[in-house]
Scaffold this active site. Sequence first.
Site, PDB file in Angstrom:
ATOM      1  N   LYS B  74      -5.245   1.039   4.420  1.00 10.44           N
ATOM      2  CA  LYS B  74      -4.380   1.615   5.461  1.00 10.44           C
ATOM      3  C   LYS B  74      -5.214   2.464   6.418  1.00 10.44           C
ATOM      4  O   LYS B  74      -6.108   3.210   5.984  1.00 10.44           O
ATOM      5  CB  LYS B  74      -3.304   2.479   4.803  1.00 10.44           C
ATOM      6  CG  LYS B  74      -2.250   3.012   5.777  1.00 10.44           C
ATOM      7  CD  LYS B  74      -1.191   3.839   5.047  1.00 10.44           C
ATOM      8  CE  LYS B  74      -0.063   4.250   5.984  1.00 10.44           C
ATOM      9  NZ  LYS B  74       0.988   5.046   5.306  1.00 10.44           N
ATOM     10  N   SER B 149       5.827   3.453   6.123  1.00  3.89           N
ATOM     11  CA  SER B 149       4.868   3.362   7.181  1.00  3.89           C
ATOM     12  C   SER B 149       3.675   2.437   6.902  1.00  3.89           C
ATOM     13  O   SER B 149       2.993   2.022   7.833  1.00  3.89           O
ATOM     14  CB  SER B 149       4.322   4.758   7.492  1.00  3.89           C
ATOM     15  OG  SER B 149       3.574   5.251   6.392  1.00  3.89           O
ATOM     16  N   SER B 173       6.644   5.433   1.816  1.00  5.87           N
ATOM     17  CA  SER B 173       5.832   4.569   2.686  1.00  5.87           C
ATOM     18  C   SER B 173       4.985   3.520   1.976  1.00  5.87           C
ATOM     19  O   SER B 173       4.371   2.678   2.629  1.00  5.87           O
ATOM     20  CB  SER B 173       4.912   5.425   3.560  1.00  5.87           C
ATOM     21  OG  SER B 173       5.651   6.006   4.613  1.00  5.87           O
TER      22      SER B 173
END
Lengths: 96, 483
Positions: B74, B149, B173
Amino acid sequence: MPRVIDADVVRHVARLSRLALTDDEVETMRAELSGILDHVDQIQSLDLAGVAPTTHVIHLENVLRTDEPRPSLSPEEALREAPRVAAGGFSVGRMG
Amino acid sequence: MSAPTDLTATQQIAAVRAGEMTSAELVDAHLARCEDDRWNSYLALNADAARARAREIDAMADKPPLAGVPIAVKDALVTRDLVTTSGSRMLEGFRPLYTATCVARLEEAGAIVVGKTNMDEFAMGSSTENSAYGPTLNPWDTGRVPGGSSGGSASAVAARQAPWSLGSDTGGSIRQPAALCGIVGMKPTYGAVSRYGLIAFASSLDQVGPFARTVADAALLLSYIEGRDPMDSTCVGLREPVCVPTATDLSGVRIGVVEELMGEGTDDGVRAAVREALDRAEHLGATLVPVELPNSRHGLSTYYILAPAECSANLARFDGIRYGHSSADTDNLTEHYERTRAEGFGAEVKRRIMLGTFALASGYYDAYYGQAQRVRTRIAEDFDRAFESVDLIASPTSPSVAFPLASRTDDPMHMYLSDTCTIPISLAGLPSVSIPCGLDAGMPVGLQLSGPAFSENRLFDAAHALEAAIGFDTAPPALEAAA
């Protein structure tokens, strides 16, 4: 407690947040913040007298390590991503 | 033999060790899929460095434990010299000076970072539509969001662009995008994994964790990233080493079912798939016990005070002086801050900074932040009480399956409701895993299993046993059709 989110409150909070907002953005933000606060206000009515606030979810003792010198960034590396550099440092505008 | 990209990480490691495949072949096969990125899973690829590292590992007689298997990371995790933006214009082109501890540990163990994945700006969002670089699309249906997210980390694993990936979870997330993309996503106990090098959103909640297509891969990945770190004093590590799960039944396991999260507000199809999974758990020997978490209904309100409050402080570092975007318009320092931040941050980030600053402002602090911290205590106490009579708690991961793109972007509160089921667990700091448990109208449904702090091994074992009984096929049909 009384809470009115008007344009002045939005401008005050924007100033504290160091965010420049246009007049249109002030109005949008006023409406959106009011909507969100209408929802989160539900917790205002809970009686929580005597309940300790959570400051950390996992019980922690002080964490210490030996204070030993270690290699660090060189000044050149530290300045590598800086938008403006002057005299081997970060260049900052005048206070105001 | 299956395509290398269809293999789990565990299978890929075994194939390299057995000499059936090289790391270079694995890296090339995944990079080929990353380069044809029709889901916008990636913000940056690490192609040259990844290929070079694969050749190095292939030349080693004594291979490192992860044997040169690819991983996606990420973009909230900093990687030395590899552009890291956290999905924001504020960090466009930013090349970090160091690598996050969790990523460094994986690289040391022989994993190869193929790229950085798309995300909601600074991890604020539930659909990846708040990325400054365009939304990620769901590999099951490109008209729908992947969740957020960590949407790019989830879609990359679902679309076979990486066998596993790292995400970060503040209010859901990792778990919510895992559910929406039909894969496994795990949020460890708060403090299990170092946050050094994780671009901070809400520090009392942020935790790094794994995405994978199997529970065993997720456990293996966690085993490499957990553990104390001198660079993060809030990181305590786990109390026992992570074991790769082997359980095949659930005898003696008491599973608490949160009825509040199985009723109104949860889609019928989601509820049906979760009920079916719970029936399977019973067949495997588990006892189902209804549990009440009466304060969890205040979770969303509590979260949307505490997380913005923390973010308003954390994001004060983006000042346009030391790195990142810097407004060219003015030389006056205060105006420079205000314009830099107005230009660099997107709408949702501004909204949360404003909300958090308001909640911490003089005159409002006690009523908002102070009150929310007390509700947080109550929410955590509910879980403590529940875990006196059950071992694990089950609920849907998300009240709905993946929603159409742009369907919630105009209504922040509706978007926030995506995280109703995941937020209370985050507030209590507990470990939690989402596994795919069925389909609703062709889209994956996630089952969320949560346990007491530091119960990762028990959680993985139960999820593993249930995963085998459910037999969910993680290959999106849309992917096969497009191939």
